[in-house]
Design an enzyme around this catalytic site. Structure first.
Site, short mmCIF file in Angstrom:
data_model
loop_
_atom_site.label_atom_id
_atom_site.label_comp_id
_atom_site.label_asym_id
_atom_site.label_seq_id
_atom_site.Cartn_x
_atom_site.Cartn_y
_atom_site.Cartn_z
N LYS A 197 0.47 4.66 -9.84
CA LYS A 197 -0.95 5.05 -9.71
C LYS A 197 -1.28 5.18 -8.23
O LYS A 197 -1.73 4.23 -7.59
CB LYS A 197 -1.84 3.99 -10.38
N GLU A 226 0.07 0.31 -8.32
CA GLU A 226 -1.02 1.04 -7.65
C GLU A 226 -1.09 0.73 -6.16
O GLU A 226 -1.77 -0.22 -5.75
CB GLU A 226 -2.36 0.70 -8.32
P1 13P Z 1 -11.28 4.51 -8.88
O1 13P Z 1 -10.85 5.70 -9.68
O2 13P Z 1 -12.75 4.26 -8.93
O3 13P Z 1 -10.70 4.50 -7.51
O4 13P Z 1 -10.69 3.24 -9.62
C1 13P Z 1 -9.38 3.25 -10.05
C2 13P Z 1 -8.85 1.89 -10.03
O5 13P Z 1 -8.31 1.42 -11.00
C3 13P Z 1 -8.98 1.10 -8.79
O6 13P Z 1 -8.11 0.02 -8.82
#
Ligand code: 13P
Length: 374
Positions: free
Chosen positions: A221, A179
């Site tokens: 992600k 991510e």
């Molecule tokens: P949000 O969708 O609130 O941005 O959170 C996703 C997430 O896993 C942040 O690390």
């Protein structure tokens, strides 16, 4: 009997199965408490447990959610009747995941940029999480836009941490969710976000290659390509969808198992509309495009619940409603009417058939070039 593919690649495919997405419920204790405080909810371990119980036990959720990312505290918790959350999820057919990074700190003294920590001791934690039932993991890196930002050091340090985390997870038997979040904070326009997101993803995939991460056994992600919250001009949904998909097509190898977006502070309905718009674009997308939202799935439920036991059923309905809308968006089949429809039957998912592959142009990425097979 349904046979489940328990290889890492099989688990990765299950997480991004057609018409399903991932629920992010991995807020750290500090972040969860901050959200509770805003709504006047007591910031205790029992309230955090009750809230996660509400979410993970929501009737019908598994029709739209393939897995949920938990926080260390939550992975070890149970429902009010003593059933471990992991067992509740497994019985419903949702895969348990775990956030394994330990949060962000300044990149260097005085820096406004962040590096994510958590690599020290990670193999032992991965082994323990796997024993506790986790099947996938998450690590979030953040990239800040601004005057002269991001720096090369920030992009490079975070790309390497993400890649080393991903390799250690695969070595220990967890599917890594990678991510790299380009933050929405700031006044930057969409084009600037697109440039930085492209550079970020190029670095991340170069580092993943360096570390021999198997692309078919990981999930990306990313954030969407979107103007900053204080930007003078906001792009419309179609521009966000086009810029995001174009950026991903230039940077993400076709072998990646799937892409599950974070919501990043967009409103809940906007996050659904953007995902839907991307899936409707008549261009080849060699990976499933789905959601791994935190706030955009949880907010309506949390705001309704506010800690009250007699609000649990309606809060659960609101969560499943958002999950259902996003599951439809993951197939390019969302309609605004779904926001008010009462149907929350899991079988409804069968209606979300993605557009036929033949409708797309010839894929740009049709070679499955895995960095490493697992
Ligand atoms: P949000 O969708 O609130 O941005 O959170 C996703 C997430 O896993 C942040 O690390």
């Amino acid at each position: 009997m349904i046979e489940h593919d328990t290889t890492l690649a099989g688990i990765a495919r299950s997480l991004v199965a057609s018409g399903k997405g991932i629920l992010a419920v991995d807020e750290s204790t500090a972040t969860c408490n901050k959200r509770f405080a805003k709504l006047g909810i007591a910031q205790t371990e029992e309230m955090r447990r009750s809230y996660r119980d509400l979410l993970l036990s929501a009737p019908g959720l598994a029709g739209f959610i393939s897995g949920a990312i938990l926080y260390d505290e939550t992975l070890r918790q149970s429902t009010a009747d003593g059933t471990p959350f992991v067992s509740v999820m497994e019985s419903a057919g949702m895969l348990p995941g775990i956030k394994v990074d330990t949060g962000t700190v300044p990149l260097t003294g005085g820096s406004s940029e962040k590096i994510t920590e958590g690599l020290d001791g990670l193999p032992a934690r991965v082994a323990e999480y796997r024993r506790l039932g986790a099947r996938f993991a998450k690590w979030r890196a953040v990239v800040t836009l601004g005057d002269g930002l991001p720096t090369q050091q920030c992009l490079e340090a975070n790309a390497h941490a993400l890649a080393r985390y991903a390799r250690l997870c695969q070595d220990g038997g967890l599917v890594p969710i990678v991510e790299p979040e380009v933050l929405m904070d700031g006044a930057h326009l969409l084009a600037e976000c697109e440039r930085v997101t492209e550079e970020t993803l190029q670095r991340v995939f170069a580092a993943l290659r360096l570390y021999g991460v198997a692309l078919d056994a990981m999930i990306l992600k990313p954030s969407m390509v979107i103007a900053g919250t204080d930007a003078a001009a906001q792009a419309d949904g179609d521009e966000v969808a086009r810029a995001t998909v174009a950026c991903l097509r230039r940077t993400v190898p076709a072998a990646v198992a799937g892409i599950a977006f974070l919501s990043g502070g967009q409103g809940d309905v906007r996050a659904t509309e953007h995902l839907d718009a991307m899936n409707r674009l008549p261009v080849a997308k060699p990976w499933p495009l789905t959601f791994s939202y935190g706030r955009a799935l949880q907010e309506p439920a949390l705001e309704h619940w506010c800690g009250a036991t007699d609000h649990v059923a309606e809060a659960q309905r609101r969560l499943v409603q958002r999950a259902r809308c996003n599951a439809a968006a993951a197939c390019g089949a969302y309609t605004p009417a779904m926001e008010t429809e009462a149907v929350i039957d899991a079988t409804y998912r069968d209606a979300f058939e993605p557009p036929a592959e033949a409708a797309f142009e010839t894929p740009l990425f049709n070679e499955r070039s895995l960095f490493r097979a697992v």
